[in-house]
Write a protein that holds these residues in place. Sequence first.
Motif, mmCIF file in Angstrom:
data_model
loop_
_atom_site.group_PDB
_atom_site.id
_atom_site.type_symbol
_atom_site.label_atom_id
_atom_site.label_comp_id
_atom_site.label_asym_id
_atom_site.label_seq_id
_atom_site.Cartn_x
_atom_site.Cartn_y
_atom_site.Cartn_z
ATOM 1 N N GLY A 174 0.831 -1.141 -0.090
ATOM 2 C CA GLY A 174 0.033 0.040 -0.112
ATOM 3 C C GLY A 174 0.791 1.186 -0.251
ATOM 4 O O GLY A 174 0.213 2.393 0.278
ATOM 5 N N GLU A 175 2.046 1.363 -0.452
ATOM 6 C CA GLU A 175 2.886 2.404 -0.178
ATOM 7 C C GLU A 175 2.251 3.520 -1.213
ATOM 8 O O GLU A 175 2.172 4.610 -0.862
ATOM 9 C CB GLU A 175 4.431 2.114 -0.591
ATOM 10 N N PRO A 176 1.711 2.936 -2.421
ATOM 11 C CA PRO A 176 1.641 4.405 -3.358
ATOM 12 C C PRO A 176 0.163 5.087 -2.749
ATOM 13 O O PRO A 176 0.131 6.309 -2.846
ATOM 14 C CB PRO A 176 1.218 3.380 -4.743
ATOM 15 N N LYS A 180 0.222 9.010 -1.596
ATOM 16 C CA LYS A 180 -0.913 9.924 -1.805
ATOM 17 C C LYS A 180 -1.813 10.479 -0.872
ATOM 18 O O LYS A 180 -1.885 11.836 -0.850
ATOM 19 C CB LYS A 180 -1.640 8.989 -3.100
ATOM 20 N N LEU A 181 -2.079 9.802 0.191
ATOM 21 C CA LEU A 181 -3.073 10.025 1.274
ATOM 22 C C LEU A 181 -1.994 11.251 1.794
ATOM 23 O O LEU A 181 -2.852 12.253 2.335
ATOM 24 C CB LEU A 181 -3.085 9.035 2.182
ATOM 25 N N MET A 182 -0.705 10.917 2.388
ATOM 26 C CA MET A 182 -0.086 11.759 3.094
ATOM 27 C C MET A 182 0.309 13.069 2.314
ATOM 28 O O MET A 182 0.197 14.168 2.945
ATOM 29 C CB MET A 182 1.338 11.110 3.380
ATOM 30 N N ALA A 183 0.641 12.989 0.986
ATOM 31 C CA ALA A 183 0.712 14.134 0.090
ATOM 32 C C ALA A 183 -0.622 15.078 0.035
ATOM 33 O O ALA A 183 -0.434 16.262 0.137
ATOM 34 C CB ALA A 183 1.126 13.879 -1.347
ATOM 35 N N ASN A 184 -1.890 14.338 -0.013
ATOM 36 C CA ASN A 184 -2.981 15.133 -0.140
ATOM 37 C C ASN A 184 -3.219 15.988 1.432
ATOM 38 O O ASN A 184 -3.751 16.987 1.392
ATOM 39 C CB ASN A 184 -4.085 14.354 -0.253
ATOM 40 N N LEU A 185 -2.859 15.318 2.495
ATOM 41 C CA LEU A 185 -3.109 15.908 3.759
ATOM 42 C C LEU A 185 -2.044 16.900 4.216
ATOM 43 O O LEU A 185 -2.653 17.901 4.481
ATOM 44 C CB LEU A 185 -3.064 14.837 4.873
ATOM 45 N N TYR A 186 -0.965 16.769 3.976
ATOM 46 C CA TYR A 186 0.161 17.358 4.395
ATOM 47 C C TYR A 186 0.611 18.545 3.436
ATOM 48 O O TYR A 186 1.504 19.241 3.671
ATOM 49 C CB TYR A 186 1.249 16.780 5.102
ATOM 50 N N LYS A 202 8.129 10.502 4.198
ATOM 51 C CA LYS A 202 8.339 11.607 5.181
ATOM 52 C C LYS A 202 7.178 12.830 4.763
ATOM 53 O O LYS A 202 7.320 13.294 3.613
ATOM 54 C CB LYS A 202 9.522 12.408 5.153
ATOM 55 N N SER A 203 6.359 13.156 5.685
ATOM 56 C CA SER A 203 5.630 14.332 5.699
ATOM 57 C C SER A 203 5.808 15.337 6.619
ATOM 58 O O SER A 203 6.298 14.984 7.704
ATOM 59 C CB SER A 203 4.091 13.973 5.724
#
Length: 206
Positions: A174-176, A180-186, A202-203
Motif C-alpha cells: 500500500g505504499e502508493p 498519496k494520502l500523506m501528500a494530500n493531507l500534508y 516523510k511528511s
Amino acid sequence: MSAEKNQMYFAVDPTAKHDEHVVDYHVDNVDLKFTTDAGVFSKMRIDYGSGVLIKAMKDVAFPEKNILDVGTGYGPLGLFAAKFWPKQTVDMVDVNERGLNLAKANAKSNHINNVNIYSSDCYTQIDDDKKFGLILTNPPIRAGKKVVNEILLGANEHLVNGGVLLVVIQKKQGEPSARKLMANLYGNCEILTRDKGYYILKSTKN
C-alpha cells in the motif's frame, strides 16, 4: 475477536503460547537487546522495514518537541529513538498488552528512562493537548487499511507546526496509496529511502 485474530500482533491480549527470544540490533554506536515473544510483531528478529526506518530516522531534523512511536510492539523504533535523542521524551503506544510489557522490560534492560509506554488504540489515549515534533510508525498492515489510514491521518492533529511524520511501508502493501494520502493531507510527501521494496515516507506539517 476470532481465535485466529487473538494470535495476531494487533490483538489486545494475544493468546499465542509464550515463546521468548532475545534479539540484538546495532545501528552506528547504539547496540540494543530486545526480548520478544509470540503474539507480537516480528518476534524472531527486528523487522526489515523497522530496521530501514531506524537507520533513516537518525538523520532527520525535526522540532525538539518530543517523539511518538505508534504501534510500538516490543519497542525497537521508540527505544532507538530514545537513544538517538536522549534529551527528548518518547511516547510509545500500542494496543497489544504483551508487546507493551515487553517494551517496558526492554526499556529497563537497556537502561532507557526517557520513555512513556502505554496502551492506546492509535491516538485515543494521547492527550489532545500533547504535541510532538516527530511521529514514527511501522503501521500494522494486517490490521487493515482503515487502521493504517487512521494512523497516517491522525498524526496531523498531534504534530507541532514543522513536525515530521515518518512511515515505513512496502510498495506491495500500500505504499502508493499511503504516499498519496500523506501528500494530500500534508501538502508534501518525500520518499527518504527505498530498500528491498520498503519505502520510508516523510511528511512535514506546515
